[in-house]
Design a protein around this motif. Structure first.
Motif, short mmCIF file in Angstrom:
data_model
loop_
_atom_site.label_atom_id
_atom_site.label_comp_id
_atom_site.label_asym_id
_atom_site.label_seq_id
_atom_site.Cartn_x
_atom_site.Cartn_y
_atom_site.Cartn_z
N VAL A 9 0.87 -1.18 0.00
CA VAL A 9 0.00 0.00 0.00
C VAL A 9 0.90 1.23 0.00
N THR A 10 0.54 2.24 -0.80
CA THR A 10 1.32 3.47 -0.89
C THR A 10 0.40 4.67 -0.74
N HIS A 11 0.83 5.64 0.06
CA HIS A 11 0.14 6.93 0.20
C HIS A 11 1.12 8.04 -0.19
N ARG A 12 0.59 9.13 -0.69
CA ARG A 12 1.41 10.33 -0.92
C ARG A 12 0.84 11.47 -0.10
N ARG A 13 1.74 12.31 0.39
CA ARG A 13 1.31 13.44 1.21
C ARG A 13 2.27 14.60 1.05
N TYR A 14 1.72 15.80 0.96
CA TYR A 14 2.49 17.04 0.97
C TYR A 14 2.80 17.40 2.41
N VAL A 15 4.02 17.83 2.69
CA VAL A 15 4.42 18.23 4.04
C VAL A 15 4.23 19.75 4.16
N GLY A 69 7.44 21.37 2.49
CA GLY A 69 7.33 21.56 1.04
C GLY A 69 7.61 20.29 0.25
N ASP A 70 8.05 19.23 0.92
CA ASP A 70 8.27 17.95 0.24
C ASP A 70 6.94 17.27 -0.05
N VAL A 71 6.92 16.46 -1.10
CA VAL A 71 5.84 15.50 -1.32
C VAL A 71 6.45 14.14 -1.03
N LEU A 72 5.84 13.43 -0.09
CA LEU A 72 6.36 12.15 0.37
C LEU A 72 5.51 11.00 -0.13
N GLU A 73 6.17 9.86 -0.32
CA GLU A 73 5.49 8.63 -0.68
C GLU A 73 5.85 7.61 0.40
N ALA A 74 4.84 7.15 1.13
CA ALA A 74 5.03 6.15 2.20
C ALA A 74 4.46 4.83 1.71
N THR A 75 5.28 3.78 1.80
CA THR A 75 4.89 2.46 1.33
C THR A 75 5.05 1.43 2.43
N PHE A 90 8.68 -0.84 5.59
CA PHE A 90 8.23 0.50 5.23
C PHE A 90 9.34 1.26 4.52
N GLU A 91 8.95 2.10 3.57
CA GLU A 91 9.88 3.05 2.95
C GLU A 91 9.18 4.39 2.80
N LEU A 92 9.93 5.44 3.09
CA LEU A 92 9.45 6.80 2.91
C LEU A 92 10.38 7.47 1.90
N ARG A 93 9.81 7.92 0.80
CA ARG A 93 10.61 8.56 -0.26
C ARG A 93 10.12 9.98 -0.48
N VAL A 94 11.07 10.87 -0.74
CA VAL A 94 10.76 12.24 -1.14
C VAL A 94 10.66 12.22 -2.66
#
Length: 128
Positions: A9-15, A69-75, A90-94
């Motif tokens: 499962v992956t979510h994206r979020r703006y910080v 200001g980052d957009v992150l992808e959490a998987t 888990f992985e968190l990518r910018v």
């Protein structure tokens, strides 16, 4: 429904800038761990029809900074299925980063994305 290893499962979020906690618009590492909890919850709903509970992390590595200001992808990826426990990686990518030197709203897509945090944790679900 039976949980299957390899489900992701992956979510994206703006910080938002309101989450900057340190100089240089840095965001604390707990921000990413909160996102891991969110993707773990969705993963368990999909595999076990229950939100489950987070039991703990066996490893957490902070590899690169996260900034406002980052957009992150959490998987989250299911890597082990026990009777009631589930082990997740888990992985968190910018994937995007602001570029204030070019202007107040300038930003770039990062290609490749930057791996900021990696973790492994265990969640539990109720007895069926």
């Amino acid at each position: 429904m039976s949980p299957i290893e390899g489900v992701t499962v992956t979510h994206r979020r703006y910080v938002p800038h309101s989450h900057a906690h340190y100089g240089g618009s840095l965001v604390d590492g707990a921000y990413g761990l909160g996102l891991f909890g969110d993707v773990a919850t969705e993963l368990l709903i999909r595999t076990d029809a229950d939100e489950g509970l987070f039991a703990g992390y066996s490893a957490v590595e902070f590899l690169a900074p996260v900034q406002a200001g980052d957009v992150l992808e959490a998987t989250a990826t299911l890597v082990r299925v026990g009777t009631r426990s589930r082990e997740l990686e888990f992985e968190l990518r910018v994937v995007c980063r602001s570029a204030p030197a070019r202007g107040p709203s300038a930003a770039d897509v990062l290609d490749p994305p930057v791996l900021a945090t990696r973790a492994r944790g265990t969640v539990v679900v109720p007895k069926t």
